[in-house]
Design an enzyme around this catalytic site. Structure first.
Site, PDB file in Angstrom:
ATOM      1  N   ASP A 143       0.854  -1.188   0.000  1.00 11.76           N
ATOM      2  CA  ASP A 143       0.000   0.000   0.000  1.00 11.76           C
ATOM      3  C   ASP A 143       0.893   1.241   0.000  1.00 11.76           C
ATOM      4  OD1 ASP A 143      -1.816   2.084   0.608  1.00 11.76           O
ATOM      5  OD2 ASP A 143      -3.077   0.717   1.761  1.00 11.76           O
ATOM      6  N   ASP A 179       4.342   0.350  -8.088  1.00  6.60           N
ATOM      7  CA  ASP A 179       3.944   1.075  -9.290  1.00  6.60           C
ATOM      8  C   ASP A 179       3.655   2.536  -8.967  1.00  6.60           C
ATOM      9  OD1 ASP A 179       1.674   0.389  -7.761  1.00  6.60           O
ATOM     10  OD2 ASP A 179       0.357   0.669  -9.502  1.00  6.60           O
ATOM     11  N   THR A 214       1.681 -10.108 -12.288  1.00  6.00           N
ATOM     12  CA  THR A 214       0.381 -10.415 -11.699  1.00  6.00           C
ATOM     13  C   THR A 214      -0.723  -9.593 -12.364  1.00  6.00           C
ATOM     14  OG1 THR A 214       0.594  -8.681 -10.031  1.00  6.00           O
ATOM     15  CG2 THR A 214       1.506 -10.857  -9.485  1.00  6.00           C
ATOM     16  N   GLU A 217      -0.279  -5.977 -11.492  1.00  5.81           N
ATOM     17  CA  GLU A 217       0.751  -5.301 -12.276  1.00  5.81           C
ATOM     18  C   GLU A 217       0.264  -5.015 -13.688  1.00  5.81           C
ATOM     19  OE1 GLU A 217       5.477  -5.826 -13.482  1.00  5.81           O
ATOM     20  OE2 GLU A 217       4.498  -7.268 -12.156  1.00  5.81           O
TER      21      GLU A 217
END
Length: 235
Positions: A143, A179, A214, A217
């Site tokens: 997070d 990200d 994943t 992603e």
């Protein structure tokens, strides 16, 4: 199947810790509910506030290098990496119940004897581990807590990094990915400042081939966000 279900028993807590995650349950499919009910006793571990050292061998029934996955999400990456790496154990920590159930289903589907799933605060578990317990720690897409007032909740910050590093064997790996560009820079600075870590790539790392892409992603890439990997080793 032999049950490996464990609970780290609670002790009195004098101050509420600052959590690095949102406790989440979410809606489960019938398949996930069935997997959780059937497989948790054999592959699950509830994390409380530990009152003694954590024996990393106990959940697996054998000794092997241990990889800790903090925040395994839906478990796709954990299952894929464990399947490709059968000589190491993977202990995945997650708080999202559907994700836990999905990983358990993947463990059964692929016959993965080297995976166990823990539910709760990974930092409580790490604090209970002896130093040098871990071959690697993976922190993939934690997070980002983007608001400045919430930055104290981020997992990758100096005190947490020092704790994680102390649990690595010499030469062990701390691998982070995000990200969120601002968090990536904060991660880079925090990891570089730890005197017990060595940067494997002098900054952001090329995307490692062993880290599967994943669904999370792929969504990030589709939305135009870059992916940042950081790989450090304990001195």
């Amino acid at each position: 199947m032999t049950s490996t279900d464990q609970t780290l028993t609670a002790r009195p807590v004098h101050a509420a810790p600052i959590r690095t995650f949102h406790p989440r349950r979410g809606r489960m499919s019938d398949r996930q509910r069935d997997a959780l009910q059937r497989l948790w006793p054999a592959y699950g571990l509830d994390i409380g506030a530990p009152d003694g050292p954590f024996d990393a061998t106990a959940p697996f029934g054998r000794r092997a290098p241990l990889v800790l996955e903090i925040g395994s999400g839906m478990g796709d990456a954990t299952a894929a990496m464990a399947a490709a790496d059968p000589d190491r154990h993977y202990l995945a920590v997650e708080v999202h119940t559907p994700g836990i159930a999905n990983l358990l289903e993947l463990v059964e589907r692929h016959g993965l004897s080297n995976v166990r799933v823990a539910r709760g605060d990974a930092l409580d578990l790490v604090r209970a581990m002896p130093e040098g317990s871990l071959e690697a720690v993976h922190v993939f897409f934690p997070d980002p807590w983007p608001k400045a007032r919430h930055h104290k909740r981020r997992l990758i910050q100096p005190t947490h990094v020092a704790l994680l590093r102390s649990r690595l064997v010499p030469g062990g790996t701390l691998h982070c990915a995000t990200d969120w560009a601002e968090y990536a820079e904060s991660m880079r600075e925090t990891l570089a400042a730890d005197p017990g870590l060595v940067d494997a790539h002098d900054g952001f790392a090329p995307r490692p081939g062993h880290r599967p892409v994943t669904r999370f992603e792929r969504r990030a890439l589709t939305a135009g966000r870059s992916i940042f990997d950081l790989v450090h080793h304990r001195r």
